[in-house]
Design an enzyme around this catalytic site. Structure first.
Site, PDB file in Angstrom:
ATOM      1  CB  ILE A   1      33.457  50.394  31.256  1.00  0.00           C
ATOM      2  CG1 ILE A   1      34.250  49.278  31.972  1.00  0.00           C
ATOM      3  CG2 ILE A   1      32.178  50.700  32.050  1.00  0.00           C
ATOM      4  CD1 ILE A   1      34.746  49.623  33.353  1.00  0.00           C
TER       5      ILE A   1
ATOM      6  CG  LEU B   1      39.789  55.822  18.290  1.00  0.00           C
ATOM      7  CD1 LEU B   1      39.624  55.773  16.761  1.00  0.00           C
ATOM      8  CD2 LEU B   1      38.760  54.883  18.935  1.00  0.00           C
TER       9      LEU B   1
ATOM     10  CG  ASP C   1      44.525  63.174  23.938  1.00  0.00           C
ATOM     11  OD1 ASP C   1      45.064  62.128  23.521  1.00  0.00           O
ATOM     12  OD2 ASP C   1      44.593  63.561  25.126  1.00  0.00           O
TER      13      ASP C   1
ATOM     14  CG  PHE D   1      33.350  55.314  30.687  1.00  0.00           C
ATOM     15  CD1 PHE D   1      33.032  54.457  31.725  1.00  0.00           C
ATOM     16  CD2 PHE D   1      32.312  56.007  30.064  1.00  0.00           C
ATOM     17  CE1 PHE D   1      31.720  54.286  32.136  1.00  0.00           C
ATOM     18  CE2 PHE D   1      30.998  55.841  30.463  1.00  0.00           C
ATOM     19  CZ  PHE D   1      30.695  54.977  31.513  1.00  0.00           C
TER      20      PHE D   1
ATOM     21  CE1 TYR E   1      43.160  53.369  37.086  1.00  0.00           C
ATOM     22  CE2 TYR E   1      42.978  51.861  38.951  1.00  0.00           C
ATOM     23  CZ  TYR E   1      42.417  52.498  37.860  1.00  0.00           C
ATOM     24  OH  TYR E   1      41.100  52.275  37.555  1.00  0.00           O
TER      25      TYR E   1
ATOM     26  CG  PHE F   1      35.030  46.553  44.163  1.00  0.00           C
ATOM     27  CD1 PHE F   1      34.396  47.783  44.359  1.00  0.00           C
ATOM     28  CD2 PHE F   1      35.809  46.058  45.192  1.00  0.00           C
ATOM     29  CE1 PHE F   1      34.535  48.491  45.555  1.00  0.00           C
ATOM     30  CE2 PHE F   1      35.955  46.756  46.390  1.00  0.00           C
ATOM     31  CZ  PHE F   1      35.320  47.970  46.563  1.00  0.00           C
TER      32      PHE F   1
ATOM     33  CG  HIS G   1      42.101  43.801  33.245  1.00  0.00           C
ATOM     34  ND1 HIS G   1      42.166  44.686  32.200  1.00  0.00           N
ATOM     35  CD2 HIS G   1      42.226  44.528  34.370  1.00  0.00           C
ATOM     36  CE1 HIS G   1      42.314  45.909  32.682  1.00  0.00           C
ATOM     37  NE2 HIS G   1      42.358  45.840  34.003  1.00  0.00           N
TER      38      HIS G   1
ATOM     39  CG  PHE H   1      50.709  38.339  38.333  1.00  0.00           C
ATOM     40  CD1 PHE H   1      51.657  37.661  37.568  1.00  0.00           C
ATOM     41  CD2 PHE H   1      49.825  39.187  37.686  1.00  0.00           C
ATOM     42  CE1 PHE H   1      51.725  37.826  36.183  1.00  0.00           C
ATOM     43  CE2 PHE H   1      49.889  39.365  36.307  1.00  0.00           C
ATOM     44  CZ  PHE H   1      50.830  38.679  35.554  1.00  0.00           C
TER      45      PHE H   1
ATOM     46  CG  ASP I   1      48.120  42.877  42.135  1.00  0.00           C
ATOM     47  OD1 ASP I   1      47.382  43.725  41.588  1.00  0.00           O
ATOM     48  OD2 ASP I   1      48.578  41.890  41.535  1.00  0.00           O
TER      49      ASP I   1
HETATM   50  N1  UDP Z   1      46.303  38.514  37.713  1.00  0.00           N
HETATM   51  C1  UDP Z   1      47.056  37.396  37.517  1.00  0.00           C
HETATM   52  N2  UDP Z   1      47.471  37.085  36.252  1.00  0.00           N
HETATM   53  C2  UDP Z   1      47.151  37.865  35.173  1.00  0.00           C
HETATM   54  C3  UDP Z   1      46.368  39.008  35.387  1.00  0.00           C
HETATM   55  C4  UDP Z   1      45.961  39.315  36.672  1.00  0.00           C
HETATM   56  O1  UDP Z   1      47.367  36.666  38.471  1.00  0.00           O
HETATM   57  O2  UDP Z   1      47.576  37.531  34.049  1.00  0.00           O
HETATM   58  C5  UDP Z   1      45.833  38.846  39.067  1.00  0.00           C
HETATM   59  C6  UDP Z   1      46.294  40.176  39.592  1.00  0.00           C
HETATM   60  O3  UDP Z   1      47.589  40.080  40.127  1.00  0.00           O
HETATM   61  C7  UDP Z   1      45.214  40.470  40.634  1.00  0.00           C
HETATM   62  C8  UDP Z   1      43.954  39.852  40.013  1.00  0.00           C
HETATM   63  O4  UDP Z   1      44.427  38.913  39.044  1.00  0.00           O
HETATM   64  O5  UDP Z   1      45.515  39.751  41.818  1.00  0.00           O
HETATM   65  C9  UDP Z   1      43.075  40.866  39.321  1.00  0.00           C
HETATM   66  O6  UDP Z   1      43.885  41.634  38.468  1.00  0.00           O
HETATM   67  P1  UDP Z   1      43.306  42.494  37.280  1.00  0.00           P
HETATM   68  O7  UDP Z   1      44.468  43.066  36.528  1.00  0.00           O
HETATM   69  O8  UDP Z   1      42.320  41.682  36.504  1.00  0.00           O
HETATM   70  O9  UDP Z   1      42.481  43.649  37.984  1.00  0.00           O
HETATM   71  P2  UDP Z   1      42.903  44.721  39.124  1.00  0.00           P
HETATM   72  O10 UDP Z   1      42.420  44.120  40.415  1.00  0.00           O
HETATM   73  O11 UDP Z   1      44.374  44.920  39.059  1.00  0.00           O
HETATM   74  O12 UDP Z   1      42.147  45.942  38.741  1.00  0.00           O
END
Ligand code: UDP
Length: 334
Positions: free
Chosen positions: A14, A35, A53, A75, A143, A171, A191, A210, A287
């Site tokens: 970002i 980095l 750092d 960031f 986090y 988001f 991600h 997942f 999650d």
């Molecule tokens: N997710 C997934 N498989 C992946 C990466 C993410 O199913 O390889 C799912 C994750 O469990 C969540 C959604 O995608 O339900 C978004 O996850 P991400 O890590 O992109 O962003 P977050 O919402 O955790 O910030």
């Protein structure tokens, strides 16, 4: 205000998009990045990149002594939700202690404007459909807690030291700049959208979704994807906002539309024309089932309008980047 601004984490995903917007708008960004996650080539040429750092207060004092910064964008954080569950110390040290060091260096240098990258993860498990800023903050991971703690610190630093600040609760940041010069390049990639697109390219062999037993329409988690350049445009507006408003202010940044993980996968299949292989795996730690923003406050008070709200357009911009990334583990030769 001095046009010189410090961008901590400006070599990251970002941050690198933000640095481009700042340059386009006549600011003089200086990037501080260790980095560990960022990439030097992500920083626009001509913009100073200082490798340092946040856990090094003397280096921060030297940096603030050398420049007359009008504001600081921050960031530089660790962002993998599930990693934070297994390595909480890492997250609190980097995201809390590091940010405190930065704020104290600002205070010593008399810099009093700060824009902070917060997250929808501060809300925890939603009690309502769309999440407004007033929704209870009960983060369920280190986090999310690290970010929530810093929001509270910012309110206190506003009262005690007159530091004005804005926290943006992102988001799901996604997409890439149309220039093709910057994009998402995490290693490893955790991600969803980049993981899907890297799978389409054969660079992420075992794509897992997942969990499919959440309380959502198709059982997979629902997220609100927001283009990284729309996040950057809100950060520009924050400077004007702080000009007129003291204290700490919080804004959600999302499109207000939720897509399940399987819907994102379907959209990516459409954009790429590739039947991307995947398997349904177990739930991932930390999650929440659904996170969708009510971003009315940013629209109303900052005049912010996302420009890329369509999920396929967001994925298309990411796809253009991932097919020819300029840096990162799958960089193509220039
Ligand atoms: N997710 C997934 N498989 C992946 C990466 C993410 O199913 O390889 C799912 C994750 O469990 C969540 C959604 O995608 O339900 C978004 O996850 P991400 O890590 O992109 O962003 P977050 O919402 O955790 O910030």
């Amino acid at each position: 205000m001095s046009k010189k601004v410090l961008v901590c984490g400006g070599a990251g995903y970002i941050g690198s998009h933000m640095v481009r917007r700042l340059v386009e708008n006549g600011f003089e960004p200086v990037v501080l990045d260790n980095l560990s996650q960022g990439h030097a080539p992500a920083v626009v040429s001509g913009v100073p990149l200082i490798r340092g750092d946040l856990l090094d207060p003397a280096a921060l004092d030297a940096l603030f002594g050398a420049h007359d910064f009008g504001a600081v964008y921050h960031f530089a954080a660790l962002i993998a939700v599930s990693e934070s569950v297994t390595a909480p110390g890492l997250y609190y040290r980097n995201n809390v202690a590091g940010t405190l060091n930065l704020l104290d260096a600002m205070r010593r240098a008399g810099v009093d404007r700060f824009v902070f990258s917060s997250t929808a993860a501060v809300y925890g498990n939603p009690q309502t459909g769309l999440l407004a800023e007033s929704h209870p903050k009960r983060p369920i991971t280190p986090y999310g807690r690290s970010k929530r703690m810093m929001e509270q610190v910012l309110a206190d630093y506003g009262r005690a030291f007159g530091i004005s600040s804005v926290s943006f609760r992102y988001f799901n940041a996604a997409g890439a700049d149309p220039s093709g010069e910057v994009g998402e390049a995490h290693d490893p990639e955790t991600h969803l959208i980049p993981a899907i697109l890297l799978s389409a390219l054969g660079n992420h062999p075992a794509l897992g979704i997942f969990g499919d037993d959440y309380d959502t329409s198709d059982g997979t988690c629902v997220r609100d994807y927001i283009h990284v350049n729309d996040i950057a445009s809100a950060h520009l507006a924050a400077l004007d906002w702080m000009e007129a408003n003291d204290g700490h202010h919080v804004f959600n940044l999302g499109n207000g539309k939720g897509f399940s993980n399987l819907e994102v996968l379907e959209a990516a299949k459409k954009v790429t024309g590739i039947d991307i292989p995947y398997r349904i795996g177990p739930r991932r730690d930390g999650d929440a089932a659904t996170l969708v923003a009510d971003s009315e406050r940013a629209r109303r008070l900052l005049g912010w309008r996302p420009q890329v709200s369509d999920i396929e357009a967001i994925i298309e911009s990411a796809w253009a980047w991932h097919r020819a990334p300029k840096y990162g583990p799958f960089a193509v030769n220039r």
